[in-house]
Design a protein around this motif. Structure first.
Motif, mmCIF file in Angstrom:
data_model
loop_
_atom_site.group_PDB
_atom_site.id
_atom_site.type_symbol
_atom_site.label_atom_id
_atom_site.label_comp_id
_atom_site.label_asym_id
_atom_site.label_seq_id
_atom_site.Cartn_x
_atom_site.Cartn_y
_atom_site.Cartn_z
ATOM 1 N N PRO A 123 0.907 -1.204 0.000
ATOM 2 C CA PRO A 123 0.078 0.134 -0.081
ATOM 3 C C PRO A 123 0.965 1.160 0.088
ATOM 4 C CG PRO A 123 0.219 -0.945 2.147
ATOM 5 C CD PRO A 123 0.940 -1.888 1.529
ATOM 6 N N GLN A 124 0.224 2.318 -0.401
ATOM 7 C CA GLN A 124 1.112 3.568 -0.311
ATOM 8 C C GLN A 124 1.359 3.849 1.106
ATOM 9 O OE1 GLN A 124 -1.605 6.441 -2.101
ATOM 10 N NE2 GLN A 124 -1.071 6.076 -4.212
ATOM 11 N N ALA A 125 2.504 4.210 1.593
ATOM 12 C CA ALA A 125 3.066 4.571 2.837
ATOM 13 C C ALA A 125 2.283 5.605 3.620
ATOM 14 C CB ALA A 125 4.458 4.763 2.855
ATOM 15 N N HIS A 126 1.577 6.444 3.271
ATOM 16 C CA HIS A 126 0.887 7.365 3.757
ATOM 17 C C HIS A 126 -0.597 6.959 4.100
ATOM 18 C CE1 HIS A 126 -0.185 8.398 -0.278
ATOM 19 N NE2 HIS A 126 -1.336 9.037 0.245
ATOM 20 N N ARG A 127 -0.899 5.757 3.323
ATOM 21 C CA ARG A 127 -2.298 5.270 3.614
ATOM 22 C C ARG A 127 -2.187 4.101 4.450
ATOM 23 N NH1 ARG A 127 -5.494 6.332 -2.251
ATOM 24 N NH2 ARG A 127 -5.210 8.523 -2.122
ATOM 25 N N ALA A 128 -1.077 3.638 4.650
ATOM 26 C CA ALA A 128 -0.900 2.403 5.407
ATOM 27 C C ALA A 128 -1.544 2.626 6.939
ATOM 28 C CB ALA A 128 0.428 1.712 5.599
ATOM 29 N N HIS A 129 -2.291 1.681 7.302
ATOM 30 C CA HIS A 129 -2.953 1.435 8.778
ATOM 31 C C HIS A 129 -2.002 0.501 9.753
ATOM 32 C CE1 HIS A 129 -6.286 3.721 7.617
ATOM 33 N NE2 HIS A 129 -6.377 2.816 6.634
ATOM 34 N N TYR A 130 -1.134 -0.491 9.053
ATOM 35 C CA TYR A 130 -0.465 -1.307 9.778
ATOM 36 C C TYR A 130 0.896 -1.432 9.133
ATOM 37 C CZ TYR A 130 0.551 -5.715 12.056
ATOM 38 O OH TYR A 130 0.964 -6.939 12.719
ATOM 39 N N TRP A 131 1.955 -1.745 9.937
ATOM 40 C CA TRP A 131 3.382 -1.940 9.404
ATOM 41 C C TRP A 131 3.902 -3.054 10.407
ATOM 42 C CZ3 TRP A 131 6.882 1.511 6.657
ATOM 43 C CH2 TRP A 131 6.274 2.375 5.984
ATOM 44 N N THR A 132 4.488 -4.118 9.836
ATOM 45 C CA THR A 132 5.073 -5.171 10.400
ATOM 46 C C THR A 132 5.875 -5.726 9.560
ATOM 47 O OG1 THR A 132 4.528 -7.093 11.567
ATOM 48 C CG2 THR A 132 3.349 -7.055 9.725
ATOM 49 N N ASP A 133 6.823 -6.789 9.961
ATOM 50 C CA ASP A 133 7.881 -7.513 9.187
ATOM 51 C C ASP A 133 7.125 -8.582 8.192
ATOM 52 O OD1 ASP A 133 9.601 -6.555 10.475
ATOM 53 O OD2 ASP A 133 10.276 -8.273 11.731
ATOM 54 N N PHE A 134 7.738 -8.355 6.887
ATOM 55 C CA PHE A 134 7.415 -9.463 6.013
ATOM 56 C C PHE A 134 8.613 -9.798 5.205
ATOM 57 C CE2 PHE A 134 5.884 -10.106 1.329
ATOM 58 C CZ PHE A 134 5.405 -11.435 1.727
ATOM 59 N N MET A 135 8.955 -11.217 5.285
ATOM 60 C CA MET A 135 10.164 -11.770 4.902
ATOM 61 C C MET A 135 11.243 -11.041 5.562
ATOM 62 S SD MET A 135 9.439 -14.223 2.766
ATOM 63 C CE MET A 135 10.893 -14.619 2.163
ATOM 64 N N GLY A 136 11.150 -10.543 7.047
ATOM 65 C CA GLY A 136 12.284 -10.104 7.958
ATOM 66 C C GLY A 136 12.322 -8.756 7.663
ATOM 67 N N ILE A 137 11.505 -7.984 7.049
ATOM 68 C CA ILE A 137 11.867 -6.566 6.839
ATOM 69 C C ILE A 137 10.376 -5.872 7.080
ATOM 70 C CG2 ILE A 137 12.308 -4.936 4.846
ATOM 71 C CD1 ILE A 137 13.518 -7.365 3.335
ATOM 72 N N THR A 138 10.540 -4.686 7.719
ATOM 73 C CA THR A 138 9.404 -4.015 8.039
ATOM 74 C C THR A 138 8.825 -2.902 7.123
ATOM 75 O OG1 THR A 138 10.098 -3.984 10.550
ATOM 76 C CG2 THR A 138 8.345 -2.463 9.744
ATOM 77 N N VAL A 139 7.673 -3.199 6.701
ATOM 78 C CA VAL A 139 7.058 -2.467 5.458
ATOM 79 C C VAL A 139 5.617 -2.299 5.858
ATOM 80 C CG1 VAL A 139 8.883 -3.532 3.765
ATOM 81 C CG2 VAL A 139 6.576 -4.837 4.571
ATOM 82 N N PRO A 140 4.905 -1.263 5.099
ATOM 83 C CA PRO A 140 3.564 -1.284 5.261
ATOM 84 C C PRO A 140 2.841 -2.489 4.691
ATOM 85 C CG PRO A 140 4.148 0.248 3.538
ATOM 86 C CD PRO A 140 5.654 -0.554 4.221
ATOM 87 N N ILE A 141 1.593 -2.867 5.353
ATOM 88 C CA ILE A 141 1.071 -4.037 4.921
ATOM 89 C C ILE A 141 -0.579 -3.769 4.691
ATOM 90 C CG2 ILE A 141 0.049 -6.317 5.895
ATOM 91 C CD1 ILE A 141 3.132 -6.124 5.697
ATOM 92 N N PHE A 142 -0.795 -4.340 3.745
ATOM 93 C CA PHE A 142 -2.552 -4.292 3.351
ATOM 94 C C PHE A 142 -3.232 -5.124 4.262
ATOM 95 C CE2 PHE A 142 -6.198 -5.664 0.785
ATOM 96 C CZ PHE A 142 -6.720 -4.288 0.394
ATOM 97 N N ASN A 143 -4.213 -4.615 4.863
ATOM 98 C CA ASN A 143 -4.941 -5.269 5.820
ATOM 99 C C ASN A 143 -6.462 -5.029 5.467
ATOM 100 O OD1 ASN A 143 -5.214 -2.747 6.775
ATOM 101 N ND2 ASN A 143 -5.037 -3.324 9.032
ATOM 102 N N GLY A 144 -6.739 -4.649 4.304
ATOM 103 C CA GLY A 144 -8.497 -4.381 3.869
ATOM 104 C C GLY A 144 -9.010 -5.743 4.042
ATOM 105 N N GLY A 145 -8.519 -6.820 3.658
ATOM 106 C CA GLY A 145 -9.409 -7.950 3.943
ATOM 107 C C GLY A 145 -9.659 -8.295 5.241
#
Length: 298
Positions: free
Chosen positions: A193-215
């Motif tokens: 997701p676009q960083a400024h619109r992200a509602h959640y950040w966490t690790d994915f493959m060991g790297i902290t990134v914004p996560i899409f959690n609309g589902g």
């Protein structure tokens, strides 16, 4: 111009879609040579992603994954084209559902959101709706050319699937919920997701990134079930799909629980056969940009 492009390109795509197996994948090999060797399509992105998430792998192993990825990428693109002339019977031979009873049992009680990643052949995931009794939806990226977009919608309709855009998803899910319409929704949920619109950040493959959690948000709001879809490539042109329930009544889950389970299952799938993940996507482009407001969120 859109109509002209459609008229010129469509006949070529149709011919490709009916080629016999040997010629079809021979064409894929030729395409791979040009895309990988000649034009080097997004090779820097792929190499950066692979080195980023697999720091312990050797240069030779990274190179092997890269080459196999491009071969698969070309296969998958042409398999998308082949969808034009695939019947329900044809796709059932190429895309095998290991445990459809998981969905059939859950849909007796509630609607389902199927979460999957850009892995193997996500294009043929829509054929799952040939097996369920509820109304099938798939969230997709609208094509700018309206003629091709309309064609894709009609093609997927043959597989009992209604395509909806991301912007239409929340309205569709909530409206069906209020009207007691039993439905199955397919969402590819590993995009960035676009960083400024992200509602959640966490690790994915060991790297902290914004996560899409609309589902997850829709599932928890409406109490839908969530199911992870793991697709494995058996051999060229053949896949198997297996369902793993994440939550039956998502209202009973903790915040981020569904998303975190989805991420861990996706990571497991990627590490098992990394060459079948979509490495051309800039999934980790926002690393190191986590806002202070999310400092304590994990």
């Amino acid at each position: 111009m859109q109509l002209l492009a459609f008229v010129l390109i469509y006949p070529f795509l149709w011919i490709v879609s009916i080629l016999p197996h040997r010629l079809f994948y021979g064409l894929s090999d030729i395409a791979c040579f040009f895309i990988y060797r000649v034009f080097g399509y997004r090779r820097k992105v792929v190499q950066e992603n692979l080195n980023l998430v697999f720091p312990d792998k050797s240069t030779d192993e990274i190179h092997r994954i890269e080459k196999e990825f491009y071969k698969h990428l070309c296969d998958m693109f042409l398999e998308m084209v082949k969808t034009m002339n695939l019947s329900k019977e044809d796709v059932a031979k190429k895309y095998h559902l290991v445990n459809p009873e998981v969905l059939l049992e859950i849909e007796k009680e509630r609607s389902i959101i199927i979460l999957c990643a850009h892995y193997a052949n996500w294009e043929w995931n829509v054929s799952i709706n040939n097996y369920v009794n509820s109304k099938g939806y798939a969230v997709y990226q609208k094509i700018n050319n309206s003629y091709f977009d309309n064609f894709i919608r009609k093609t997927r309709a043959r597989w009992n699937t209604t395509l909806i855009t991301q912007a239409q998803t929340a309205k569709t899910v909530i409206q069906n919920f209020r009207n007691n319409v039993r439905a199955t929704y397919g969402m590819v949920s590993d995009q960035s997701p676009q960083a400024h619109r992200a509602h959640y950040w966490t690790d994915f493959m060991g790297i902290t990134v914004p996560i899409f959690n609309g589902g997850e948000a829709l599932a928890r709001k409406t109490g839908l079930a969530t199911v992870f879809l793991k697709v494995s490539k058996v051999k060229r042109g053949h896949y198997k799909a297996e369902f793993t329930p994440i939550s039956i009544n998502s209202k009973e889950t903790e915040e981020h629980e569904i998303t975190n389970k989805f991420l861990r299952l996706t990571e497991e799938q990627i590490r098992e056969k990394p060459e079948y993940y979509l490495w051309t996507h800039k999934r980790w482009k926002h690393r190191g940009k986590k806002p202070a407001a999310f400092a304590d969120v994990s």
